[in-house]
Design a protein around this motif. Structure first.
Motif, PDB file in Angstrom:
ATOM      1  N   UNK A   1       0.744  -0.991  -0.078  1.00 37.74           N
ATOM      2  CA  UNK A   1       0.019   0.055   0.113  1.00 37.74           C
ATOM      3  C   UNK A   1       0.834   1.271   0.074  1.00 37.74           C
ATOM      4  N   UNK A   2       1.819   1.187   0.950  1.00 36.70           N
ATOM      5  CA  UNK A   2       2.908   2.274   0.728  1.00 36.70           C
ATOM      6  C   UNK A   2       3.564   2.682  -0.591  1.00 36.70           C
ATOM      7  N   UNK A   3       3.802   1.364  -0.953  1.00 39.86           N
ATOM      8  CA  UNK A   3       4.653   1.450  -2.404  1.00 39.86           C
ATOM      9  C   UNK A   3       3.635   2.100  -3.414  1.00 39.86           C
ATOM     10  N   UNK A   4       2.354   1.750  -3.380  1.00 38.75           N
ATOM     11  CA  UNK A   4       1.454   2.372  -4.507  1.00 38.75           C
ATOM     12  C   UNK A   4       0.960   3.801  -4.218  1.00 38.75           C
ATOM     13  N   UNK A   5       1.108   4.432  -2.794  1.00 42.86           N
ATOM     14  CA  UNK A   5       1.122   5.503  -2.462  1.00 42.86           C
ATOM     15  C   UNK A   5       2.122   6.553  -2.981  1.00 42.86           C
ATOM     16  N   UNK A   6       3.435   5.937  -2.826  1.00 38.95           N
ATOM     17  CA  UNK A   6       4.456   6.575  -3.495  1.00 38.95           C
ATOM     18  C   UNK A   6       4.377   6.776  -4.919  1.00 38.95           C
ATOM     19  N   UNK A   7       4.033   5.686  -5.564  1.00 40.24           N
ATOM     20  CA  UNK A   7       3.913   5.768  -6.959  1.00 40.24           C
ATOM     21  C   UNK A   7       3.026   6.742  -7.587  1.00 40.24           C
ATOM     22  N   UNK A   8       2.034   6.813  -6.888  1.00 40.45           N
ATOM     23  CA  UNK A   8       0.882   8.023  -7.244  1.00 40.45           C
ATOM     24  C   UNK A   8       1.116   9.185  -7.184  1.00 40.45           C
ATOM     25  N   UNK A   9       2.162   9.421  -6.277  1.00 39.86           N
ATOM     26  CA  UNK A   9       2.600  10.889  -5.797  1.00 39.86           C
ATOM     27  C   UNK A   9       3.447  11.151  -7.362  1.00 39.86           C
ATOM     28  N   UNK A  10       4.366  10.366  -7.896  1.00 34.45           N
ATOM     29  CA  UNK A  10       5.163  10.518  -8.999  1.00 34.45           C
ATOM     30  C   UNK A  10       4.370  10.547 -10.375  1.00 34.45           C
ATOM     31  N   UNK A  11       3.186   9.840 -10.167  1.00 36.74           N
ATOM     32  CA  UNK A  11       2.210   9.836 -11.384  1.00 36.74           C
ATOM     33  C   UNK A  11       1.512  11.089 -11.381  1.00 36.74           C
ATOM     34  N   UNK A  12       1.140  11.716 -10.169  1.00 38.66           N
ATOM     35  CA  UNK A  12       0.436  12.885 -10.416  1.00 38.66           C
ATOM     36  C   UNK A  12       1.352  14.167 -10.741  1.00 38.66           C
ATOM     37  N   UNK A  13       2.815  13.864 -10.592  1.00 39.82           N
ATOM     38  CA  UNK A  13       3.871  14.753 -11.025  1.00 39.82           C
ATOM     39  C   UNK A  13       4.123  14.765 -12.511  1.00 39.82           C
ATOM     40  N   UNK A  14       3.667  13.649 -13.231  1.00 44.42           N
ATOM     41  CA  UNK A  14       3.770  13.220 -14.462  1.00 44.42           C
ATOM     42  C   UNK A  14       5.130  12.486 -14.756  1.00 44.42           C
ATOM     43  N   UNK A  15       5.720  12.278 -13.539  1.00 45.60           N
ATOM     44  CA  UNK A  15       7.175  11.470 -13.837  1.00 45.60           C
ATOM     45  C   UNK A  15       6.777  10.148 -13.955  1.00 45.60           C
ATOM     46  N   UNK A  16       5.831   9.539 -13.953  1.00 47.16           N
ATOM     47  CA  UNK A  16       5.649   7.994 -14.023  1.00 47.16           C
ATOM     48  C   UNK A  16       4.287   7.787 -14.771  1.00 47.16           C
ATOM     49  N   UNK A  17       4.025   6.793 -15.591  1.00 49.85           N
ATOM     50  CA  UNK A  17       2.769   6.510 -16.356  1.00 49.85           C
ATOM     51  C   UNK A  17       1.789   5.903 -15.541  1.00 49.85           C
ATOM     52  N   UNK A  18       0.976   5.581 -16.078  1.00 53.14           N
ATOM     53  CA  UNK A  18      -0.250   4.713 -15.259  1.00 53.14           C
ATOM     54  C   UNK A  18       0.287   3.276 -14.766  1.00 53.14           C
ATOM     55  N   UNK A  19       1.168   2.825 -15.595  1.00 50.20           N
ATOM     56  CA  UNK A  19       1.694   1.421 -15.173  1.00 50.20           C
ATOM     57  C   UNK A  19       2.898   1.668 -14.208  1.00 50.20           C
ATOM     58  N   UNK A  20       3.171   2.792 -13.758  1.00 47.57           N
ATOM     59  CA  UNK A  20       4.553   2.700 -12.882  1.00 47.57           C
ATOM     60  C   UNK A  20       5.701   3.087 -13.524  1.00 47.57           C
ATOM     61  N   UNK A  21       5.737   3.051 -15.041  1.00 43.75           N
ATOM     62  CA  UNK A  21       7.182   3.427 -15.812  1.00 43.75           C
ATOM     63  C   UNK A  21       7.422   4.817 -15.816  1.00 43.75           C
ATOM     64  N   UNK A  22       8.677   5.238 -15.960  1.00 48.19           N
ATOM     65  CA  UNK A  22       9.091   6.519 -16.327  1.00 48.19           C
ATOM     66  C   UNK A  22       8.539   6.750 -17.341  1.00 48.19           C
ATOM     67  N   UNK A  23       7.881   8.232 -17.300  1.00 48.04           N
ATOM     68  CA  UNK A  23       7.116   8.659 -18.255  1.00 48.04           C
ATOM     69  C   UNK A  23       8.077   9.426 -19.391  1.00 48.04           C
ATOM     70  N   UNK A  24       7.995   9.464 -20.688  1.00 47.97           N
ATOM     71  CA  UNK A  24       8.803   9.856 -21.504  1.00 47.97           C
ATOM     72  C   UNK A  24       8.501  11.399 -21.885  1.00 47.97           C
ATOM     73  N   UNK A  25       9.477  12.202 -21.743  1.00 47.93           N
ATOM     74  CA  UNK A  25       9.187  13.534 -21.755  1.00 47.93           C
ATOM     75  C   UNK A  25       8.437  14.066 -23.290  1.00 47.93           C
ATOM     76  N   UNK A  26       7.950  14.908 -23.357  1.00 53.05           N
ATOM     77  CA  UNK A  26       7.457  15.465 -24.836  1.00 53.05           C
ATOM     78  C   UNK A  26       8.512  15.460 -25.671  1.00 53.05           C
ATOM     79  N   UNK A  27       7.889  14.883 -26.767  1.00 55.22           N
ATOM     80  CA  UNK A  27       9.045  15.016 -28.024  1.00 55.22           C
ATOM     81  C   UNK A  27      10.027  13.836 -28.050  1.00 55.22           C
ATOM     82  N   UNK A  28       9.949  13.151 -27.087  1.00 52.88           N
ATOM     83  CA  UNK A  28      11.105  12.005 -26.814  1.00 52.88           C
ATOM     84  C   UNK A  28      10.816  10.675 -27.920  1.00 52.88           C
ATOM     85  N   UNK A  29      11.530  10.277 -28.458  1.00 54.46           N
ATOM     86  CA  UNK A  29      11.418   9.234 -29.529  1.00 54.46           C
ATOM     87  C   UNK A  29      11.031   9.560 -30.815  1.00 54.46           C
TER      88      UNK A  29
END
Length: 466
Positions: free
Chosen positions: A437-465
């Motif tokens: 539960x604590x792990x998911x709570x921390x992941x949610x913080x970074x999802x809200x900041x746009x640093x992780x996607x819905x699956x918990x992977x590192x979000x790609x910056x705009x224009x990446x790839x």
């Protein structure tokens, strides 16, 4: 007055700490009711432990396992069966593995929450000889450590009291339920004896060697009285005569009057002197003994066999060498040494209660140093069940046994393996815990900041790839 106020304030803080400790020890994961539908697990590699491993196997179960089949055998069997509506729950486990639930053979789960807070430790009774004390009666079914162990596949546990010479009776519990009665597999699985240290130690501090020797003799005398006194009590007791609670608690663990075996006596002993003395004591009285600890068991093979010891619960493999001249891998190779000597054994985690989830990795170390992978799995499933006296119900995937199984994405002895689903007596259990539960709570913080996607992977910056 200031002193009184200070004392009152301190008492308030202590009371608050105790109440907080109780609050921290509450397991808030859901407890599901009894299974009302059969479950069919299909397509997995089924590691029965008690028999052959079945690729593309099928397990059919309710509260107990109805059958274990190959794909062809299941199709033939299913053609003869008519299920009542709504029918069984079917689980497609293609590419997965099915194992029996892991069994922590020697734990204090439910008796201890935080070692640093005395109010959450209930492992010891007052007194040196308390055979009437039952570990099961003290188990906290709401312990937060139970779901932590369960998440990694530990579904059954032996719970042992501690403290004194005869601290009480061990029990086996399932790690799921509302109450102690729900958890209990055995209320009185065996009488626990902490064998006294047999050697005197020369040192600057502490009691003199003659005083130590006197204390050793006194403790052995109390232990002898506990068993021989109970035997004399049983032989002399008249119908309707006075009852001695402590003698009565020992009587079931003595050989039966007709010569049959008594209940199991779990003797905690690690040093060679302890083991040989304990074996001689047990052989003289005809006790059914399981050794717990057994660090020097490889040095006492003949004594163990002569005493008819049922087996050894090895408490951990992640131990330092016992002596300065010992091999570095002494503890790692001990399971294989006992196997080669023909002595039954199982492996317990040997870690603090909060780390019981690491049980499979104790067995994995033994596999790296001599056991086969199959023997490693058996040491924390069927072999553990047998030494706890519940091998007829748990520890392997066989028709008629408890449907206590887990579905994994690999071998549970591997660190990278995840337990995806688990069942205890046919009931699917929640695999979340305070840490997930604590792990998911921390992941949610970074999802809200746009640093992780819905699956918990590192979000790609705009224009990446692009």
């Amino acid at each position: 007055m200031n002193i009184l106020n200070t004392i009152a304030s301190a008492a308030g803080w202590i009371a608050a700490a105790c109440l907080s400790a109780g609050a921290w020890a509450q397991d808030l994961t859901p407890v599901r009711g009894p299974a009302d539908r059969s479950v069919i697990i299909r397509g997995a590699t089924v590691h029965t432990v008690g028999g052959a491993t079945i690729k593309d196997g099928v397990v059919v179960m309710g509260r107990e396992i109805t059958g274990v089949y190959t794909a062809d055998e299941f199709r033939a069997w299913a053609a003869t069966v008519r299920w009542a509506a709504p029918g069984p729950v079917e689980i497609d486990a293609a590419g997965k593995h099915v194992y029996p639930g892991l069994i922590g053979a020697f734990t204090t789960l439910g008796l201890e929450e935080m070692q640093s807070i005395r109010a959450t430790r209930d492992t010891a009774e007052v007194g040196e000889v308390t055979p009437e004390a039952s570990a099961c009666a003290a188990v906290n079914p709401d312990s937060t450590l139970i779901p932590v162990a369960r998440t990694n596949g530990v579904l059954i546990a032996g719970v042992f009291p501690d403290g004194g010479l005869v601290p009480g009776r061990a029990c086996a519990i399932r790690l799921h339920g509302w109450t102690v009665e729900d958890l209990a597999v055995t209320n009185s699985g065996g009488l626990v004896v902490n064998w006294p240290w047999m050697r005197t130690v020369r040192g600057v501090d502490g009691p003199r060697e003659d005083e130590q020797a006197k204390d050793i003799r006194a403790r052995l005398a109390r232990l002898t009285e506990a068993f021989d006194g109970a035997l004399a009590y049983r032989n002399a007791k008249a119908p309707g005569g006075p009852t001695d609670v402590r003698h009565e608690a020992v009587v079931p663990f003595l050989p039966a009057p007709g010569g049959g075996p008594g209940g199991r006596v779990y003797i905690r002993a690690n040093d060679a002197d302890q083991i040989t003395a304990a074996c001689a004591f047990a052989a003289e009285r005809g006790l059914s003994v399981v050794l717990v600890g057994g660090r020097d068991a490889r040095l006492c093979v003949d004594a163990i066999k002569r005493a008819g010891v049922l087996g050894v619960i090895l408490v951990g493999t992640h131990n330092l060498p016992k002596r300065a001249d010992s091999d570095y891998d002494e503890a790692y190779r001990l399971p294989a040494a006992l196997r080669d000597a023909g002595i039954p054994f199982c492996i317990a985690s040997g870690q603090e209660t909060g780390h019981e989830r690491n049980l499979p990795y104790a067995a994995a170390t033994a596999v790296a140093f001599g056991l086969t992978p199959e023997e490693g799995i058996r040491s924390v499933t069927l072999d553990a069940a047998r030494l706890l006296g519940i091998g007829d119900r748990y520890g392997s995937i066989e028709a008629g046994k408890s449907a206590t199984v887990m579905i994994t994405d690999g071998n549970p002895l591997e660190l990278t393996t995840r337990v995806e689903r688990a069942f205890i007596d046919g009931v699917e259990v929640d695999l979340s815990n305070k840490q997930t539960v604590l792990y998911e709570r921390i992941l949610e913080r970074y999802r809200q900041r746009g640093e992780l996607d819905a699956q918990g992977r590192r979000a790609q910056p705009d224009g990446a790839g692009r």
